[in-house]
Design a protein around this motif. Structure first.
Motif, PDB file in Angstrom:
ATOM      1  N   GLY A 144     -11.111  -4.441   5.359  1.00  0.00           N
ATOM      2  CA  GLY A 144     -12.044  -5.130   6.158  1.00  0.00           C
ATOM      3  C   GLY A 144     -12.578  -6.502   5.863  1.00  0.00           C
TER       4      GLY A 144
ATOM      5  N   ASP B 123       1.043  -1.208   0.272  1.00  0.00           N
ATOM      6  CA  ASP B 123      -0.193   0.033  -0.292  1.00  0.00           C
ATOM      7  C   ASP B 123       0.818   1.005  -0.009  1.00  0.00           C
TER       8      ASP B 123
ATOM      9  N   GLY C  66      -6.602   4.448   3.256  1.00  0.00           N
ATOM     10  CA  GLY C  66      -5.784   5.288   3.956  1.00  0.00           C
ATOM     11  C   GLY C  66      -5.301   4.540   5.480  1.00  0.00           C
TER      12      GLY C  66
ATOM     13  N   GLY D  44      -7.517  -2.069   9.311  1.00  0.00           N
ATOM     14  CA  GLY D  44      -8.451  -2.441  10.476  1.00  0.00           C
ATOM     15  C   GLY D  44      -9.709  -1.517  10.383  1.00  0.00           C
TER      16      GLY D  44
ATOM     17  N   GLY E 117      -4.884  -7.179   5.790  1.00  0.00           N
ATOM     18  CA  GLY E 117      -3.893  -6.904   6.702  1.00  0.00           C
ATOM     19  C   GLY E 117      -4.079  -7.012   7.645  1.00  0.00           C
ATOM     20  N   SER E 118      -4.927  -6.418   8.715  1.00  0.00           N
ATOM     21  CA  SER E 118      -5.054  -6.686  10.114  1.00  0.00           C
ATOM     22  C   SER E 118      -5.401  -7.846  10.472  1.00  0.00           C
TER      23      SER E 118
ATOM     24  N   ASP F 269     -10.372  -4.987  -1.192  1.00  0.00           N
ATOM     25  CA  ASP F 269      -9.316  -4.436  -0.196  1.00  0.00           C
ATOM     26  C   ASP F 269     -10.070  -3.853   0.873  1.00  0.00           C
TER      27      ASP F 269
HETATM   28  C1  DX5 Z   1      -6.560   0.534   3.019  1.00  0.00           C
HETATM   29  C2  DX5 Z   1      -5.373  -0.251   2.303  1.00  0.00           C
HETATM   30  C3  DX5 Z   1      -5.520  -1.626   2.452  1.00  0.00           C
HETATM   31  C4  DX5 Z   1      -5.398  -2.253   3.950  1.00  0.00           C
HETATM   32  C5  DX5 Z   1      -6.282  -3.278   4.261  1.00  0.00           C
HETATM   33  O1  DX5 Z   1      -6.135   2.016   2.440  1.00  0.00           O
HETATM   34  O2  DX5 Z   1      -5.408  -0.206   0.492  1.00  0.00           O
HETATM   35  O3  DX5 Z   1      -4.668  -2.519   1.617  1.00  0.00           O
HETATM   36  O4  DX5 Z   1      -4.182  -2.765   4.184  1.00  0.00           O
HETATM   37  O5  DX5 Z   1      -6.148  -3.512   5.487  1.00  0.00           O
HETATM   38  P1  DX5 Z   1      -7.245  -4.209   6.686  1.00  0.00           P
HETATM   39  O6  DX5 Z   1      -7.086  -5.697   5.733  1.00  0.00           O
HETATM   40  O7  DX5 Z   1      -6.880  -4.183   7.974  1.00  0.00           O
HETATM   41  O8  DX5 Z   1      -8.617  -3.550   6.275  1.00  0.00           O
END
Ligand code: DX5
Ligand code: ZN
Length: 220
Positions: A177, A35, A142, A145, A197-198, A175
């Motif tokens: 949540g 990212d 941005g 989580g 991500g999280s 991408d």
């Molecule tokens: C947000 C990013 C995502 C982020 C997703 O702006 O583009 O790629 O890392 O994170 P989670 O999976 O925690 O929502």
């Protein structure tokens, strides 16, 4: 179509980035999501081509580079050189989307276009032939989580329809949540590539969590 797991290193431990990448790699991740944020297109800052290049050096996985930056055209060559396999630009930012997507392909990189939750799909309908990947943001970009916005799945369903109708082959990526509560609805809508991500990096055993999500993706 096969389903791909794309851990986002936004939530990784940046003091041990190499180990974090190795952990998802050994857990069966398919691609590493990077990212890129500039503090202007989105209210956060991350990293640039140098970190992408370093990730490329230590991992065998392809890199999925998500550009949340103003004027991405200026940096596309640098990210291509750093080793990106996919380069995704935001439709809200790029004026000459057709030209930009072509320029990405001309560098030998797969072209991607991303849409924020508020952006309608019609903005990219004219460039689907130039697109190898369509990224549907299911949170406002941005930060990691955030809570999944389920209404964005309507765009995924429409993209599945358009791909079949027009005999195209772009990958549909979601991408934001995605976790054990939301992954199934995204799978049912027809998502091919799942950024996480999280839900992966904020756990005790990153390798095991990766294996578990990979198992879920293989179950259908
Ligand atoms: C947000 C990013 C995502 C982020 C997703 O702006 O583009 O790629 O890392 O994170 P989670 O999976 O925690 O929502
Ligand atoms: Zn992203």
């Amino acid at each position: 179509m096969e389903k791909y797991l794309a851990p986002s290193i936004l939530s990784a431990d940046f003091m041990h980035l190499g180990e974090s990448i190795k952990a998802v790699e050994s857990g069966g991740a398919d691609i590493i999501h990077c990212d890129i944020m500039d503090g202007h297109f989105v209210p956060n800052l991350t990293f640039g081509p140098m970190v992408v290049k370093a990730a490329k050096k230590i991992s065998n996985l392809p890199l999925d580079v998500h550009l949340m930056i103003k004027n991405p055209d200026a940096l596309i060559p640098a990210f291509a050189k750093a080793g990106a396999s996919y380069l995704t630009v935001h439709a809200e930012e790029v004026v000459h989307l057709h030209r930009t997507l072509q320029s990405i392909r001309q560098l030998g990189v797969k072209s991607g276009v991303a849409l924020n939750p508020a952006t309608p799909l019609c903005l990219v309908e004219g460039v689907l032939e130039e697109t190898d990947l369509v990224l549907i943001m299911s949170v406002n970009p941005g930060f990691g989580g955030q809570k999944f916005i389920s209404s964005t799945l309507k765009k995924v369903e429409k993209l599945v329809e358009l791909r079949a109708k027009n005999n195209l082959s772009y990958v549909i990526e979601i991408d934001g949540g995605i976790n054990d509560e939301t992954i199934e609805s995204a799978m049912n809508a027809g998502v091919d590539m799942f950024v996480m991500g999280s839900a992966i990096f904020d756990t005790e055993n990153v390798k095991k969590t990766t294996e578990n999500f990979k198992r879920i993706l293989k179950s259908k």
